[in-house]
Design a protein around this motif. Structure first.
Motif, PDB file in Angstrom:
ATOM      1  N   THR A 198       0.825  -1.208   0.000  1.00  0.00           N
ATOM      2  CA  THR A 198       0.000   0.000   0.000  1.00  0.00           C
ATOM      3  C   THR A 198       0.861   1.261   0.000  1.00  0.00           C
ATOM      4  OG1 THR A 198      -1.669  -1.193   1.263  1.00  0.00           O
ATOM      5  CG2 THR A 198      -1.862   1.197   1.203  1.00  0.00           C
ATOM      6  N   MET A 199       1.884   1.275   0.841  1.00  0.00           N
ATOM      7  CA  MET A 199       2.724   2.478   0.938  1.00  0.00           C
ATOM      8  C   MET A 199       3.445   2.731  -0.387  1.00  0.00           C
ATOM      9  SD  MET A 199       3.548   4.976   2.983  1.00  0.00           S
ATOM     10  CE  MET A 199       4.128   6.284   1.893  1.00  0.00           C
ATOM     11  N   VAL A 200       3.894   1.663  -1.019  1.00  0.00           N
ATOM     12  CA  VAL A 200       4.561   1.827  -2.315  1.00  0.00           C
ATOM     13  C   VAL A 200       3.545   2.305  -3.355  1.00  0.00           C
ATOM     14  CG1 VAL A 200       5.845   0.636  -4.140  1.00  0.00           C
ATOM     15  CG2 VAL A 200       6.339   0.144  -1.747  1.00  0.00           C
ATOM     16  N   GLY A 201       2.334   1.802  -3.257  1.00  0.00           N
ATOM     17  CA  GLY A 201       1.284   2.255  -4.160  1.00  0.00           C
ATOM     18  C   GLY A 201       0.970   3.741  -3.977  1.00  0.00           C
ATOM     19  N   ASP A 224      12.982  -0.200   2.132  1.00  0.00           N
ATOM     20  CA  ASP A 224      12.689  -1.483   2.767  1.00  0.00           C
ATOM     21  C   ASP A 224      11.293  -1.952   2.365  1.00  0.00           C
ATOM     22  OD1 ASP A 224      15.054  -0.881   4.017  1.00  0.00           O
ATOM     23  OD2 ASP A 224      14.322  -1.151   6.048  1.00  0.00           O
ATOM     24  N   PHE A 225      10.360  -1.002   2.285  1.00  0.00           N
ATOM     25  CA  PHE A 225       8.996  -1.344   1.877  1.00  0.00           C
ATOM     26  C   PHE A 225       8.972  -1.818   0.426  1.00  0.00           C
ATOM     27  CE2 PHE A 225       5.854   0.560   4.990  1.00  0.00           C
ATOM     28  CZ  PHE A 225       6.775   0.744   5.995  1.00  0.00           C
ATOM     29  N   THR A 226       9.763  -1.180  -0.416  1.00  0.00           N
ATOM     30  CA  THR A 226       9.738  -1.570  -1.826  1.00  0.00           C
ATOM     31  C   THR A 226      10.289  -2.977  -2.013  1.00  0.00           C
ATOM     32  OG1 THR A 226      11.908  -0.650  -2.383  1.00  0.00           O
ATOM     33  CG2 THR A 226       9.990   0.813  -2.600  1.00  0.00           C
ATOM     34  N   ARG A 227      11.232  -3.381  -1.165  1.00  0.00           N
ATOM     35  CA  ARG A 227      11.747  -4.744  -1.284  1.00  0.00           C
ATOM     36  C   ARG A 227      10.617  -5.740  -1.007  1.00  0.00           C
ATOM     37  NH1 ARG A 227      13.365  -9.203   1.289  1.00  0.00           N
ATOM     38  NH2 ARG A 227      12.704  -8.415   3.306  1.00  0.00           N
ATOM     39  N   ILE A 228       9.906  -5.512   0.084  1.00  0.00           N
ATOM     40  CA  ILE A 228       8.792  -6.402   0.431  1.00  0.00           C
ATOM     41  C   ILE A 228       7.742  -6.375  -0.679  1.00  0.00           C
ATOM     42  CG2 ILE A 228       6.915  -6.758   2.082  1.00  0.00           C
ATOM     43  CD1 ILE A 228       8.736  -5.589   4.242  1.00  0.00           C
ATOM     44  N   ALA A 229       7.486  -5.176  -1.220  1.00  0.00           N
ATOM     45  CA  ALA A 229       6.425  -5.018  -2.228  1.00  0.00           C
ATOM     46  C   ALA A 229       6.857  -5.496  -3.611  1.00  0.00           C
ATOM     47  CB  ALA A 229       5.976  -3.563  -2.290  1.00  0.00           C
ATOM     48  N   ALA A 230       8.050  -6.063  -3.709  1.00  0.00           N
ATOM     49  CA  ALA A 230       8.499  -6.617  -4.988  1.00  0.00           C
ATOM     50  C   ALA A 230       8.267  -8.120  -5.031  1.00  0.00           C
ATOM     51  CB  ALA A 230       9.976  -6.304  -5.210  1.00  0.00           C
ATOM     52  N   SER A 231       7.656  -8.671  -4.004  1.00  0.00           N
ATOM     53  CA  SER A 231       7.450 -10.119  -3.940  1.00  0.00           C
ATOM     54  C   SER A 231       6.431 -10.578  -4.988  1.00  0.00           C
ATOM     55  CB  SER A 231       6.978 -10.512  -2.541  1.00  0.00           C
ATOM     56  OG  SER A 231       7.883 -10.050  -1.561  1.00  0.00           O
ATOM     57  N   ASP A 232       6.349 -11.882  -5.159  1.00  0.00           N
ATOM     58  CA  ASP A 232       5.526 -12.477  -6.218  1.00  0.00           C
ATOM     59  C   ASP A 232       4.035 -12.128  -6.083  1.00  0.00           C
ATOM     60  OD1 ASP A 232       5.035 -14.214  -8.402  1.00  0.00           O
ATOM     61  OD2 ASP A 232       4.321 -15.730  -6.994  1.00  0.00           O
ATOM     62  N   PRO A 233       3.460 -11.441  -7.077  1.00  0.00           N
ATOM     63  CA  PRO A 233       2.070 -10.972  -6.978  1.00  0.00           C
ATOM     64  C   PRO A 233       1.033 -12.101  -6.871  1.00  0.00           C
ATOM     65  CG  PRO A 233       3.193  -9.915  -8.836  1.00  0.00           C
ATOM     66  CD  PRO A 233       4.096 -10.990  -8.327  1.00  0.00           C
ATOM     67  N   THR A 234       1.269 -13.193  -7.581  1.00  0.00           N
ATOM     68  CA  THR A 234       0.286 -14.287  -7.552  1.00  0.00           C
ATOM     69  C   THR A 234       0.266 -14.955  -6.183  1.00  0.00           C
ATOM     70  OG1 THR A 234       0.686 -14.661  -9.895  1.00  0.00           O
ATOM     71  CG2 THR A 234      -0.412 -16.428  -8.696  1.00  0.00           C
TER      72      THR A 234
ATOM     73  N   LEU B 273      -6.144  -7.119  -6.637  1.00  0.00           N
ATOM     74  CA  LEU B 273      -4.946  -7.315  -5.811  1.00  0.00           C
ATOM     75  C   LEU B 273      -3.740  -7.627  -6.700  1.00  0.00           C
ATOM     76  CD1 LEU B 273      -6.480  -9.493  -2.939  1.00  0.00           C
ATOM     77  CD2 LEU B 273      -5.812  -7.078  -2.805  1.00  0.00           C
ATOM     78  N   HIS B 274      -3.920  -8.518  -7.648  1.00  0.00           N
ATOM     79  CA  HIS B 274      -2.808  -8.924  -8.497  1.00  0.00           C
ATOM     80  C   HIS B 274      -2.275  -7.734  -9.304  1.00  0.00           C
ATOM     81  CE1 HIS B 274      -0.534 -11.020 -11.647  1.00  0.00           C
ATOM     82  NE2 HIS B 274      -0.392 -11.973 -10.747  1.00  0.00           N
ATOM     83  N   ALA B 275      -3.175  -6.930  -9.842  1.00  0.00           N
ATOM     84  CA  ALA B 275      -2.751  -5.769 -10.626  1.00  0.00           C
ATOM     85  C   ALA B 275      -1.981  -4.778  -9.752  1.00  0.00           C
ATOM     86  CB  ALA B 275      -3.972  -5.084 -11.241  1.00  0.00           C
ATOM     87  N   TYR B 276      -2.445  -4.571  -8.543  1.00  0.00           N
ATOM     88  CA  TYR B 276      -1.781  -3.643  -7.619  1.00  0.00           C
ATOM     89  C   TYR B 276      -0.373  -4.146  -7.269  1.00  0.00           C
ATOM     90  CZ  TYR B 276      -1.901   0.067  -4.098  1.00  0.00           C
ATOM     91  OH  TYR B 276      -1.662   1.216  -3.384  1.00  0.00           O
ATOM     92  N   PHE B 277      -0.287  -5.427  -6.945  1.00  0.00           N
ATOM     93  CA  PHE B 277       1.003  -5.991  -6.520  1.00  0.00           C
ATOM     94  C   PHE B 277       1.999  -6.040  -7.672  1.00  0.00           C
ATOM     95  CE2 PHE B 277      -1.456  -8.775  -3.224  1.00  0.00           C
ATOM     96  CZ  PHE B 277      -1.778  -7.634  -2.517  1.00  0.00           C
ATOM     97  N   THR B 278       1.498  -6.036  -8.901  1.00  0.00           N
ATOM     98  CA  THR B 278       2.390  -6.063 -10.057  1.00  0.00           C
ATOM     99  C   THR B 278       2.988  -4.674 -10.292  1.00  0.00           C
ATOM    100  OG1 THR B 278       1.045  -7.818 -11.010  1.00  0.00           O
ATOM    101  CG2 THR B 278       2.524  -6.655 -12.509  1.00  0.00           C
ATOM    102  N   ARG B 279       2.152  -3.633 -10.143  1.00  0.00           N
ATOM    103  CA  ARG B 279       2.646  -2.260 -10.356  1.00  0.00           C
ATOM    104  C   ARG B 279       3.746  -1.886  -9.379  1.00  0.00           C
ATOM    105  NH1 ARG B 279      -2.771  -0.859 -10.882  1.00  0.00           N
ATOM    106  NH2 ARG B 279      -2.802   0.068  -8.807  1.00  0.00           N
ATOM    107  N   THR B 280       3.602  -2.319  -8.124  1.00  0.00           N
ATOM    108  CA  THR B 280       4.573  -1.911  -7.114  1.00  0.00           C
ATOM    109  C   THR B 280       5.955  -2.519  -7.365  1.00  0.00           C
ATOM    110  OG1 THR B 280       3.744  -3.688  -5.686  1.00  0.00           O
ATOM    111  CG2 THR B 280       2.868  -1.487  -5.305  1.00  0.00           C
ATOM    112  N   ARG B 281       6.015  -3.592  -8.128  1.00  0.00           N
ATOM    113  CA  ARG B 281       7.325  -4.183  -8.449  1.00  0.00           C
ATOM    114  C   ARG B 281       8.209  -3.226  -9.237  1.00  0.00           C
ATOM    115  NH1 ARG B 281       7.460 -10.533 -10.346  1.00  0.00           N
ATOM    116  NH2 ARG B 281       8.174 -11.194  -8.299  1.00  0.00           N
TER     117      ARG B 281
END
Lengths: 305, 305
Positions: A198-201, A224-234, B273-281
């Motif tokens: 969310t914070m990265v968003g 640090d947040f961006t590292r966590i938010a780079a994890s696998d979306p699926t 959720l999937h779309a959001y988590f993909t953008r943050t990467r």
């Protein structure tokens, strides 16, 4: 070390499964590693990297003759895979999984498991922000917890044998009730991930602050947040969809607490903020004392010469 | 390198000031480092460690004869310190600060600065979760941004000279408008810190999940939050009290966004959720490409042998 399972089948060959394969090979724990992945690229990578001895076009073929079957697919794909492999499981085999959520996986998998096969649900608390077959490495599980949530009335011998394997990979094994597992993980992993996403968003959506400034000045906190938010979306989509109740519970608590601090900022209540920020230091101390993280400044990311 | 300032006075000798001192010494950038700290322990530590040549019982004494004065106290203490040192500043001296908030520091300090002394507000985007004089090290600023927010109509020569010093410490220097600085920092640093403090606080308050489990199973997500939440409570209290408007603005956006994701979880909207988590990467990718963080899995915290 001695061989613990003759033949292991990895269903899914991403970060966790490929790391298991590397570690099982290094320590000589299995005689043959069979693998299945949905994508042809992943199957080819497993052979190219060499962590699998054989790969198959279907999960049903991969599990044939396997003494241990590891379900390492996203939680949302577990039910389908379990249904597919069930008729092909070897009598006496053990099935385990590495899903981040346990109640939903048990509901998805257990009904398919035939008599004479033992299902021992598991979850390694290990991983990185990278994913896919190339991201695996043999030391991923060293000194990390691997939680098992055995079903009521499951035989002790298959659990003990799986434990032997996991400990030989370097992991520390604990047994938990599945419901409690899901609540603990909602606190220490699932909710923090959602918050980081969310914070990265938020940063991504800011118009007055350009994206280049967010990236440029990301040191201290945000990166640090961006590292966590780079994890696998699926994987993470499935975690939130299947650990809904616990995540929503913890999110509710989080929002309440955040509003209390937000109000303290608005009211200029410095004493409340200071007291809060002092208490949270203790938890960090505990984590370092428990050997769960490094005390090196900034995770040792900074070279101190 | 050549001496840039004959005599530098450090007002406050915590992580940032002691790191500056170590780096200035290593590169031979100053001839004499004078120091002041409120606590006798810190003053003694500065002499024991040896990063200060002389320490004083008061800020007023420490600044005498100094060509550069560095205000390295919590933001909330800036006004008092500025008032105290003002009559003792050497004509032609430059005063800078290292506060995380710029508008409030300018309001607190600028009115006290006498004619003939230049105030150049600054903020190094560097630090660790550790604090105090023993936590400093010479390489802290290498390849990190140091933001300056010069006042309107300030003379260019003192700014250029300070820039030379900061670049000699290894930093990259940018100039920003103070209001914009405070907004950018609210996004990349202040709000993430508040959120991390909150999440760690939630875990602390949980009764069903024992504290020992939170610590034991902290890997993956949560332990990163605890690192951030171990930062200096006084510094952070002052940041939130003095960057109130921008922090509340970003917190409001954060909560809105969190509610959108929370609703997606409740409604089972996996696509969203999937779309959001993909953008943050993408943002993570940008940070690594910009050299602002390591791509090593888990910050390189894991040994891959």
């Amino acid at each position: 070390m001695a061989v613990i399972y003759e033949r292991v089948a990895l269903i899914g060959m991403g970060l966790i499964a490929s790391s298991m394969a590397h570690a099982m090979r290094r320590h000589g724990l299995v005689a043959h590693i069979a693998g299945y992945a949905r994508s042809a690229e992943t199957r080819a990578a497993a052979l190219e990297i060499g962590f699998a001895d054989s790969v198959y076009q279907s999960a049903a073929e991969a599990v044939q003759g396997a003494d241990l079957v590891v379900l390492a697919v996203p939680v949302g794909a577990m039910a389908e895979v379990a249904a597919e492999i069930a008729p092909h499981l070897k009598p006496g085999a053990t099935v385990t999984d590495v899903g981040s959520v346990k109640q939903a996986v048990i509901e998805a998998v257990a009904p398919h498991i035939p008599e004479g096969v033992e299902f021992v649900p598991g979850h390694p608390l290990a991983g990185t922000e990278h994913s896919g077959p190339y991201s695996g490495f043999a030391t991923l599980f060293e000194n990390r917890w691997w939680l098992l949530t055995p079903l009521e009335g499951s035989a002790p011998a298959p659990v003990a044998r799986l434990r032997d394997l996991l400990e030989a990979l370097g992991a520390k094994v604990d047994e938990l009730d599945p419901e409690h597992h899901d609540l603990v993980l909602a606190v220490v992993s699932h909710t923090p991930h959602l918050i980081a996403y969310t914070m990265v968003g938020v940063a991504d959506h800011m118009h007055r602050v350009s994206k280049s400034e967010v990236i440029k000045y990301s040191a201290s906190g945000f990166r640090d947040f961006t590292r966590i938010a780079a994890s696998d979306p699926t994987m993470w989509r499935d975690v939130f969809l299947t650990n809904k109740a616990a995540t929503l519970d913890i999110l509710g608590r989080f929002t309440e607490e955040l509003f209390v601090l937000q109000r303290a900022i608005r009211m200029g209540d410095g004493e409340q903020l200071h007291a809060y920020f002092t208490r949270t230091r203790d938890i960090r101390r505990g984590i370092i004392d428990a050997g769960q993280d490094t005390d090196a400044p900034d995770f040792g990311r900074i070279k101190r010469d």
